[in-house]
Design an enzyme around this catalytic site. Structure first.
Site, mmCIF file in Angstrom:
data_model
loop_
_atom_site.group_PDB
_atom_site.id
_atom_site.type_symbol
_atom_site.label_atom_id
_atom_site.label_comp_id
_atom_site.label_asym_id
_atom_site.label_seq_id
_atom_site.Cartn_x
_atom_site.Cartn_y
_atom_site.Cartn_z
ATOM 1 N N SER A 127 48.410 39.819 36.899
ATOM 2 C CA SER A 127 47.669 40.745 37.710
ATOM 3 C C SER A 127 48.755 42.083 37.869
ATOM 4 O O SER A 127 49.927 42.005 37.861
ATOM 5 C CB SER A 127 47.276 40.435 39.098
ATOM 6 O OG SER A 127 47.065 41.431 39.828
ATOM 7 N N TYR A 151 51.223 37.196 46.444
ATOM 8 C CA TYR A 151 50.207 36.754 45.269
ATOM 9 C C TYR A 151 51.004 37.580 43.872
ATOM 10 O O TYR A 151 51.189 36.759 42.701
ATOM 11 C CB TYR A 151 49.039 37.488 45.566
ATOM 12 C CG TYR A 151 48.147 37.366 44.380
ATOM 13 C CD1 TYR A 151 47.291 36.471 43.909
ATOM 14 C CD2 TYR A 151 47.926 38.700 43.695
ATOM 15 C CE1 TYR A 151 46.439 36.261 42.896
ATOM 16 C CE2 TYR A 151 46.816 38.458 42.395
ATOM 17 C CZ TYR A 151 46.109 37.476 42.094
ATOM 18 O OH TYR A 151 45.193 37.478 41.133
ATOM 19 N N LYS A 155 52.426 35.527 40.570
ATOM 20 C CA LYS A 155 51.832 35.877 39.298
ATOM 21 C C LYS A 155 52.944 35.987 38.395
ATOM 22 O O LYS A 155 53.280 35.672 37.135
ATOM 23 C CB LYS A 155 50.888 36.607 39.218
ATOM 24 C CG LYS A 155 49.481 36.373 39.952
ATOM 25 C CD LYS A 155 48.758 35.373 38.959
ATOM 26 C CE LYS A 155 47.386 35.198 39.531
ATOM 27 N NZ LYS A 155 46.883 33.984 38.578
#
Lengths: 328, 328
Positions: A127, A151, A155
């Protein structure tokens, strides 16, 4: 021979959309790179998959442990799309859950792939949340990741693992940094980017939507349709074309939040667009405003990826795909 | 109050050197940032530490597990230097060992730090092995990592973990990308960079040394003395000065392998330099030649880090520190 493909997060929105497209097409690149019939599509998730097809097998797991993944993959998995994740605000609220699902998850997927008799193709969705903080106005392909939430950090770690497992020859791996997906169907989720779909989706469905982000804020978006195409393209590209850098900044569209609202007014009328209620939220503004809004995606263009034409086209596609009764 | 400092890898060359300097200085930055007396220096390693001092406690562990680290850290650890690692060629030869020591190791250190009553300072040694492949001739601070070996990938992952644990407030963390350390004392190790110390150290000690790398190859180096100063400076800097980007490209010196040999001849004589035997090794050349040889380290300079003056000074310092009987 025919392919067995696993999708983790296969009951989610993106996983279901990808499953439907793969089933519609019926083929994907096989080990030799040629289009090969899809024999089995295994949808692994916490809940049963909703896609119905004789080729689909829904596998419900409690966690992305090696034992659960090993049982699901068996010995004959050819390709894996690893989409399962705890989204940004979720991983921020529960750090341990994010580490378990987002970090241990990809590691367990990779270790399970490594036990297979033939290195499978693996597509990992990363992302733009891998980027944050002080960045160039236009982010180039070689920009260092600087995640400002867990997050994004998880990732970015997954990308490095995918790259190294691929370099070692354990998998044929590719990681794709997806822009913010707009318009997601369904209900708002815990992602900080949830508003970006909400301000289009809710007004089209006859509901008001709160926009916590300022009109001037640039965001980097991609439609669900193009995201699914990108996932399939990533899977099918030859390993040599992909090259050693596993993580690709996928090309998207730069729009301001104000332009999104203007586009909604053009496509669906001023009355619909007036359902957007502008209520600034400083905390969300800091998160979303910290994401880069513009990229120079030379590598993605060279690989043949194409972004959406414009915001109007994205909204029209959403109406076609999800509002069979038209705009309310 | 007085400080308890833990050094993992505390029996190794760099850990021992750091321990000696900390003991000599007697203080380090405390929780309030002020120089504070060092009460206890705990040296954690697979083997007993060699540094002798009443403040030293040597702790032998079998692995960097949470239980072993938890027992060593206790409740009163103020600072941690995490140096323990499996080096590049070692992690490449045994992938699982590298993952366990280099990845699970830093994660377990971080999770153990997180259990402490006050977030400790943590200094994590990363490496320019985080970079590889196609890179700009001069690598800027914002360059994306592109590890081309598992050691580099594991270090880059550690950097991301350190940054995120620091952002969450679990630690006061800093990661330092060390240049190749030259001249390491002792014997050759499994690092691909081992030759860089060997071609100076062995000739000075009266032995021949094989140089598998071409004279034109640029390498990015730092002396052990400056590495130890950099580790202590990194520890003592205020968190606000360090900023949110956890991993720092430390400033080093760019030299070619040929310049190193010429420097050896200047400092110790042509007879000594003639003990370097040039035997190209294509595999090692590929690894070492893939590392960047030059960096633009604006951030390190702004933080007050200084590299060595030149190669001659590095060799003279090695003679002073390790050859009390002089050059053979």
């Amino acid at each position: 021979m025919a392919l067995k493909i696993v999708i983790t997060g296969g009951a989610g929105f993106l996983g279901s959309s990808l499953a439907r497209e793969l089933l519609k097409r019926g083929t994907a690149a096989g080990p030799d790179g040629k289009p090969t019939e899809i024999r089995e599509l295994m949808l692994v998730d916490l809940v049963p998959a909703t896609v119905q097809d004789p080729r689909v097998r829904s596998v419900v797991v409690k966690e992305l442990s090696r034992s659960a993944l090993g049982a699901a993959f068996g010995r004959d998995t050819d390709s894996v799309f690893h989409l399962a994740a705890v989204v940004s605000a979720g991983a921020e609220a529960d750090f341990d859950l994010g580490m378990t699902v987002n970090l241990d998850g990809i590691r367990n997927v990779l270790e399970t792939c490594r036990t297979l008799p033939r290195p499978p193709r693996l597509v990992f969705t990363s992302s733009i949340a891998a980027f944050g903080g002080q960045l160039p106005a236009v982010v180039p392909d070689g920009q260092a990741v600087t995640p400002t939430n867990s997050y994004g950090a998880q990732k970015a770690i997954g990308e490095l693992l995918v790259a190294d497992f691929a370099r070692k020859g354990f998998i044929d791996g590719r990681a794709l940094r997806l822009p913010t997906i707009v318009v997601r169907p369904g209900r708002p989720n815990k992602a900080a980017s949830s508003f970006a779909s909400g301000i289009i989706r809710e007004p089209l469905g006859g509901e008001d939507a709160i926009c916590p982000i300022s009109r001037e804020t640039k965001i980097w978006i991609l439609s669900p349709r193009r995201a699914v195409v990108a996932l399939m393209t990533t899977h099918d590209l030859p390993a040599a074309a992909w090259g050693p850098r596993a993580a690709l900044n996928l090309n998207g569209l730069t729009v301001t939040v104000g332009e999104m609202a203007a586009s909604l007014a053009r496509v669906a009328g001023a009355k619909v667009a007036a359902r957007i209620k502008w209520q600034p939220d400083a905390a969300l503004q800091t998160i979303v405003g910290g994401w880069p809004g513009e990229f120079d995606t030379q590598r993605a263009r060279a690989l043949g990826f194409t972004p959406d034409a414009d915001m109007d086209a994205i909204i029209r596609a959403h109406i076609e795909d999800h509002l069979p009764g038209g705009v309310r």
